[in-house]
Each structure stands twice: as C-alpha cells, then as structure tokens.
Design a protein around this motif. Structure first.
Motif, PDB file in Angstrom:
ATOM      1  N   HIS A  20      12.922   9.145  41.509  1.00 56.99           N
ATOM      2  CA  HIS A  20      12.916   9.355  42.953  1.00 56.99           C
ATOM      3  C   HIS A  20      12.878  10.842  43.289  1.00 56.99           C
ATOM      4  CE1 HIS A  20      15.043   5.388  42.676  1.00 56.99           C
ATOM      5  NE2 HIS A  20      14.061   5.117  43.497  1.00 56.99           N
ATOM      6  N   THR A  21      12.285  11.135  44.423  1.00 55.73           N
ATOM      7  CA  THR A  21      12.345  12.453  45.023  1.00 55.73           C
ATOM      8  C   THR A  21      12.655  12.232  46.492  1.00 55.73           C
ATOM      9  OG1 THR A  21      11.206  14.586  45.252  1.00 55.73           O
ATOM     10  CG2 THR A  21       9.851  12.582  45.505  1.00 55.73           C
ATOM     11  N   THR A  81       4.749   8.503  45.636  1.00 49.59           N
ATOM     12  CA  THR A  81       4.367   7.458  46.588  1.00 49.59           C
ATOM     13  C   THR A  81       5.331   7.417  47.762  1.00 49.59           C
ATOM     14  OG1 THR A  81       5.701   5.737  45.530  1.00 49.59           O
ATOM     15  CG2 THR A  81       3.435   6.008  44.745  1.00 49.59           C
ATOM     16  N   TYR A  82       4.810   6.954  48.906  1.00 51.52           N
ATOM     17  CA  TYR A  82       5.687   6.672  50.043  1.00 51.52           C
ATOM     18  C   TYR A  82       5.084   5.565  50.890  1.00 51.52           C
ATOM     19  CZ  TYR A  82       2.730   9.314  53.362  1.00 51.52           C
ATOM     20  OH  TYR A  82       1.694   9.755  54.144  1.00 51.52           O
ATOM     21  N   GLY A  90       7.517  -0.762  50.134  1.00 55.59           N
ATOM     22  CA  GLY A  90       6.109  -0.576  49.815  1.00 55.59           C
ATOM     23  C   GLY A  90       5.864   0.592  48.874  1.00 55.59           C
ATOM     24  N   GLY A  91       6.613   1.689  49.044  1.00 56.51           N
ATOM     25  CA  GLY A  91       6.486   2.819  48.129  1.00 56.51           C
ATOM     26  C   GLY A  91       6.910   2.448  46.724  1.00 56.51           C
ATOM     27  N   THR A  92       7.908   1.583  46.617  1.00 51.71           N
ATOM     28  CA  THR A  92       8.364   1.098  45.310  1.00 51.71           C
ATOM     29  C   THR A  92       7.285   0.244  44.661  1.00 51.71           C
ATOM     30  OG1 THR A  92      10.639   1.066  46.147  1.00 51.71           O
ATOM     31  CG2 THR A  92      10.198  -0.143  44.118  1.00 51.71           C
ATOM     32  N   MET A 108       9.079   8.670  46.960  1.00 59.57           N
ATOM     33  CA  MET A 108       9.739   9.565  47.906  1.00 59.57           C
ATOM     34  C   MET A 108      10.681   8.752  48.783  1.00 59.57           C
ATOM     35  SD  MET A 108       8.214  12.213  50.731  1.00 59.57           S
ATOM     36  CE  MET A 108       7.875  10.973  51.999  1.00 59.57           C
ATOM     37  N   LEU A 109      11.975   8.971  48.604  1.00 62.58           N
ATOM     38  CA  LEU A 109      12.971   8.282  49.412  1.00 62.58           C
ATOM     39  C   LEU A 109      12.849   8.698  50.875  1.00 62.58           C
ATOM     40  CD1 LEU A 109      16.059   8.697  47.044  1.00 62.58           C
ATOM     41  CD2 LEU A 109      14.546   6.718  47.279  1.00 62.58           C
TER      42      LEU A 109
END
Length: 147
Positions: A20-21, A81-82, A90-92, A108-109
């Motif tokens: 994660h970022t 991803t985001y 959806g990013g996951t 990206m959290l």
C-alpha cells in the motif's frame, strides 16, 4: 481486546507498507522533479474518469486489465492503482489483476476521494480542478501532515 506480539505486528505492518501507499506519498513523488519511478492506474469506468482523475494517470478499467495491461504498461515499472475511495475495493481488484499478470503493484489508500479531499489538483472532462482541503483529512496549511 487481544493483541499480537510486537514481532507479529512488525511483520504485518511491514507487509502492509509493501503493498500500500497513500495519497500524500504518491502526490509527493509525482510533484518531484524527474521520474517518480511508477505509473498510476485509474481502474474506474470512463464516466468516473471523466468526473475526475489524477493528472498523468493511465485510464485502465479493471475489466480491461487482462487484455490491455501488457500493451500499455512496462513490467519493469511499478504500478500504483486507485479507485473511488476507502469504501471501494476496485483498486484492490485492479492490483490483484495486475499482480497476477506479473506486474509490481501497490494500491493507493484513499483513492480518488482522498486525492480530491486533500486538496490535490485533478483533471475532469471539462479541464483541471482543485478543491480546498477538507480539514478532517488534510492540514489546511502546507502539504505535510507530519506522519
């Protein structure tokens, strides 16, 4: 409340940072001179993309990743991803699809929601936009929350 050992916590949180970022780190890297060392993927629909997206992001909806990722992306360049925000995975799903194809990937959290709520500039189908920072998610003065 149960707690884990400090060693187990270190393994867990270390792994979390590997996958994660956050908005602040992505924004800082994109604002720095030179190559940030990654590409940003917006995994939402065309309608959502038009509503607002991170400048410089590549639009690649999750459903199209299996067919288009290898044409659009270089496997030697990490991907971030985001999707919409914390209430959306959806990013996951996009990160999973890319990882299954052999890409280095982080999610990206906060997603686009927190990008906009932190007062970051974004693009829409109508042009550029920037909103005032939401004091519940970002400092009102300066870019750094100190974390």
């Amino acid at each position: 409340m149960t707690t884990s050992s400090p060693a187990a916590a270190a393994v867990y949180f270390g792994a979390s940072l590997a996958f994660h970022t956050d908005v602040s780190d992505v924004a800082s890297a994109l604002a720095a001179d030179g190559d940030p060392g990654f590409v940003v993927i917006d995994s939402r629909s065309a309608e959502c993309w038009d509503q607002g997206h991170i400048p410089g992001a590549i639009h690649l909806p999750t459903a199209f990743i299996p067919d288009r990722a290898e044409q659009l992306l270089d496997k030697s360049v990490p991907v971030v991803t985001y999707c919409w925000g914390p209430a959306c995975n959806g990013g996951t799903r996009a990160a999973l699809a890319l990882a299954q194809l052999g890409f280095q990937v982080k999610e990206m959290l906060g997603g686009f929601e927190y990008w906009a709520r932190e007062g970051r500039a974004f693009e829409t189908s109508q042009g550029g936009e920037r909103r005032a920072p939401d004091p519940l998610v970002a400092p009102l003065r300066g870019e750094d929350c100190g974390c």
